[in-house]
Design an enzyme around this catalytic site. Structure first.
Site, PDB file in Angstrom:
ATOM      1  N   HIS A 130      -1.844   5.578   8.487  1.00 30.31           N
ATOM      2  CA  HIS A 130      -0.388   5.404   8.419  1.00 30.31           C
ATOM      3  C   HIS A 130       0.377   6.622   8.931  1.00 30.31           C
ATOM      4  CE1 HIS A 130      -1.708   2.101   6.066  1.00 30.31           C
ATOM      5  NE2 HIS A 130      -1.744   2.705   4.888  1.00 30.31           N
ATOM      6  N   ASP A 188      -2.600  -1.899  10.569  1.00 34.83           N
ATOM      7  CA  ASP A 188      -2.077  -0.768   9.816  1.00 34.83           C
ATOM      8  C   ASP A 188      -0.732  -1.276   9.321  1.00 34.83           C
ATOM      9  OD1 ASP A 188      -0.529   1.443   9.042  1.00 34.83           O
ATOM     10  OD2 ASP A 188      -1.869   2.764  10.145  1.00 34.83           O
ATOM     11  N   HIS A 189      -0.645  -1.617   8.045  1.00 33.68           N
ATOM     12  CA  HIS A 189       0.543  -2.366   7.612  1.00 33.68           C
ATOM     13  C   HIS A 189       1.822  -1.537   7.765  1.00 33.68           C
ATOM     14  CE1 HIS A 189       0.016  -0.320   3.709  1.00 33.68           C
ATOM     15  NE2 HIS A 189       1.278  -0.633   3.462  1.00 33.68           N
TER      16      HIS A 189
HETATM   17  C1  BG6 Z   1      -2.571   1.690   1.551  1.00 37.99           C
HETATM   18  C2  BG6 Z   1      -3.322   2.747   0.793  1.00 37.99           C
HETATM   19  O1  BG6 Z   1      -3.023   1.616   2.871  1.00 37.99           O
HETATM   20  O2  BG6 Z   1      -1.175   2.012   1.550  1.00 37.99           O
HETATM   21  C3  BG6 Z   1      -2.800   2.868  -0.624  1.00 37.99           C
HETATM   22  O3  BG6 Z   1      -4.697   2.425   0.777  1.00 37.99           O
HETATM   23  C4  BG6 Z   1      -1.315   3.083  -0.628  1.00 37.99           C
HETATM   24  O4  BG6 Z   1      -3.460   3.910  -1.324  1.00 37.99           O
HETATM   25  C5  BG6 Z   1      -0.609   2.054   0.251  1.00 37.99           C
HETATM   26  O5  BG6 Z   1      -0.863   2.975  -1.964  1.00 37.99           O
HETATM   27  C6  BG6 Z   1       0.864   2.392   0.413  1.00 37.99           C
HETATM   28  O6  BG6 Z   1       1.507   1.323   1.054  1.00 37.99           O
HETATM   29  P1  BG6 Z   1       3.058   1.031   0.806  1.00 37.99           P
HETATM   30  O7  BG6 Z   1       3.368  -0.076   1.748  1.00 37.99           O
HETATM   31  O8  BG6 Z   1       3.181   0.668  -0.649  1.00 37.99           O
HETATM   32  O9  BG6 Z   1       3.771   2.299   1.126  1.00 37.99           O
END
Ligand code: BG6
Length: 494
Positions: free
Chosen positions: A242, A179-180
């Site tokens: 997230h 989960d980045h």
């Molecule tokens: C991803 C989603 O996991 O996270 C995307 O699938 C979203 O829809 C993205 O745009 C948002 O990540 P960050 O790091 O740009 O906030």
């Protein structure tokens, strides 16, 4: 304090989807940065895989272009790039056929690296097949890890089925579910803030905290991911993973130590304590929205239906925005709602957690002093990472006691110099180290789905409408009404 670089064991990182978007935008630049700061141990190699027939030279060109495009000029160093490119090789491999598997086996058999990490940067539909094939081909050593991106399933059943398939081949300690958001610097700072300071913990409960808001707003729209997104929607795409992870980090009990299972045990308890949202309360506790055409920070943009074009035929009721009111049924949080909202094509790109404390019990000040506003702790995850503690102070100077609400403002960019490492850098190095603290355990993913699915069912069974909102705004007015019914407002200092 100078940051300390701890080298990771030597590795072979094998990327399925080696010429895909994720590899190009995130994985290759992340690995490049980590080489530059000296975190690799030799021999470490990166092997790109995909069906396309690409020569080694063409692949290295692709890697080079990825760095040129996604790494800032000041971080580009031609000697480092040369060394980096030497780590790369390419195999044309078809996941479901024979092509390439023998070659991969041969390449790995002559390896002298300690860790073997298979990164599945491909469609989740291929996860099971790849895992099974890795097992059958005899490529899994005790130090092998597999890395999968979300979505892990589209509901509880499909998530369990995928986890079962992965679990047939790998032990849980070998499965790294990314989960980045957990790799973002400020997300980890939530743990530092809560557990490395004595100040907050005594106040961190319903007695002192009125409510918590978590906003993850995006100004972008679909960005070409039409097929995936229209089947997912904001609840599956952002909340199941997230946003619930953020909620867990804010709400969990202190783990006894910063250890992968201790932290994940505590997050799991939170997920299992969420009050169900289902057919009975889905209308009160959730708001669904979909963006209409409007003027966003990116100029005039089309509506979601127009973005879908032919595919949607103007009829999709997928939500691009969702707001939720969530209660947590435990001693710490019983009277403190958590309000979450996320959406595409909103007014700006902001991820922020706002903790609003309860008002003072009695004011000693006269009306002339002005309103006494409740304290607020705002943790900005992106952009402009930082922490603001909003306090009341006396307006300086003569003229009697006049109160002002101002923040103790710690902007990380001002407080710390140097480059802020991206989420994938940290997460990739944690994979090589075998540290799962920032990765989702199987039971967490399943507990999150168990809570999300009744919302999806409730929407369907009660026919919850999708409210339009103009692109470039903060979502449908219903979302504002939802929080204002409780006498609160969304934090508008974003
Ligand atoms: C991803 C989603 O996991 O996270 C995307 O699938 C979203 O829809 C993205 O745009 C948002 O990540 P960050 O790091 O740009 O906030």
């Amino acid at each position: 304090m100078v940051s300390k670089i701890i080298p990771v064991p030597s590795f072979d990182c094998i990327v399925f989807g080696g010429i895909g978007d994720l590899a190009e935008r995130k994985l290759i630049p992340a690995l490049y940065h980590r080489q530059c700061i000296g975190q690799f141990t030799e021999p470490s190699r990166i092997i790109g895989l995909s069906r396309s027939s690409v020569t080694e030279n063409e692949y290295r060109n692709f890697v080079y272009k990825s760095i040129e495009t996604h790494v800032k000029d000041e971080d580009i160093d031609s000697l480092e790039i040369e060394e980096f490119l030497e780590r790369f090789s390419y195999i044309s491999l078809d996941v479901t056929k024979e092509l390439g598997w023998n070659q991969l086996k041969e390449r790995l058999e002559c390896s002298q690296a300690g860790v073997r990490a298979f990164y599945l940067a491909v469609s989740p539909a291929l996860f099971s097949d790849i895992a099974v094939r890795l097992g059958e081909t005899g490529l899994i050593t005790p130090d092998t890890r597999i890395i999968v991106e979300k979505p892990i399933g589209k509901d509880l059943d499909t998530a369990c089925a995928l986890n079962n398939r992965l679990g047939d081949v790998f032990s849980e300690s070998q499965i790294f579910r990314i989960d980045h958001y957990l790799g973002k610097e400020t997300v980890q700072n939530l743990m530092a803030l809560r557990f490395a300071n004595a100040l907050y913990e005594p106040l961190w409960n319903s007695n002192h905290i009125d409510h918590v808001q978590i906003t993850v707003s995006e100004s972008v729209g679909l960005e070409g991911r039409i097929g995936y997104y229209d089947h997912a929607g904001a609840l599956r795409d952002m909340v199941q993973n997230h946003m619930l992870q953020l909620l867990c980090l804010v709400a969990m009990e202190p783990p006894s130590l910063l250890d992968a299972n201790a932290v994940r045990d505590e997050k799991l308890k939170v997920l299992r304590s969420l009050t169900p949202i289902n057919i009975n309360n889905v209308g009160k506790c959730t708001v669904r929205g979909q963006y209409l055409a409007g003027a966003s920070s990116r100029g005039l943009v089309k509506s979601y239906q127009e973005d879908l074009g032919e595919l949607g035929k103007g009829q999709s009721d997928t939500e691009t925005f969702v707001a939720l009111k969530i209660n947590i049924e435990n001693w710490r949080w019983n009277n403190t709602p958590f309000y979450l909202r996320t959406g595409k094509r909103m007014a700006s790109r902001v991820s922020e957690v706002t903790v609003t404390f309860r008002p003072i019990p009695h004011s000693i000040f006269t009306n002339d002093a002005g309103e006494v506003i409740a304290n607020r702790l705002v943790i900005r995850l992106q952009p402009n990472e930082g922490v603001k503690q909003w306090l009341m102070i006396k307006d300086p100077g003569p003229g009697g006691m006049r109160l002002r609400h101002i923040p103790l403002d710690m902007s990380f960019a001002d407080a710390f110099s140097g480059r802020n490492a991206g989420a994938y850098e940290r997460l990739l190095m944690d994979v090589m180290r075998g540290n799962q603290t920032l990765f989702m355990r199987r039971d967490e993913v399943e507990a999150a789905w168990k809570w999300i699915v009744p919302i999806l069912d409730g929407w369907e069974q009660t026919g919850q409408p999708v409210h339009g909102y103009n692109a470039g705004t903060w979502g449908p007015s219903r979302a504002i009404a939802m929080i204002e019914r409780d006498g609160r407002t969304w934090n508008d200092t974003l």
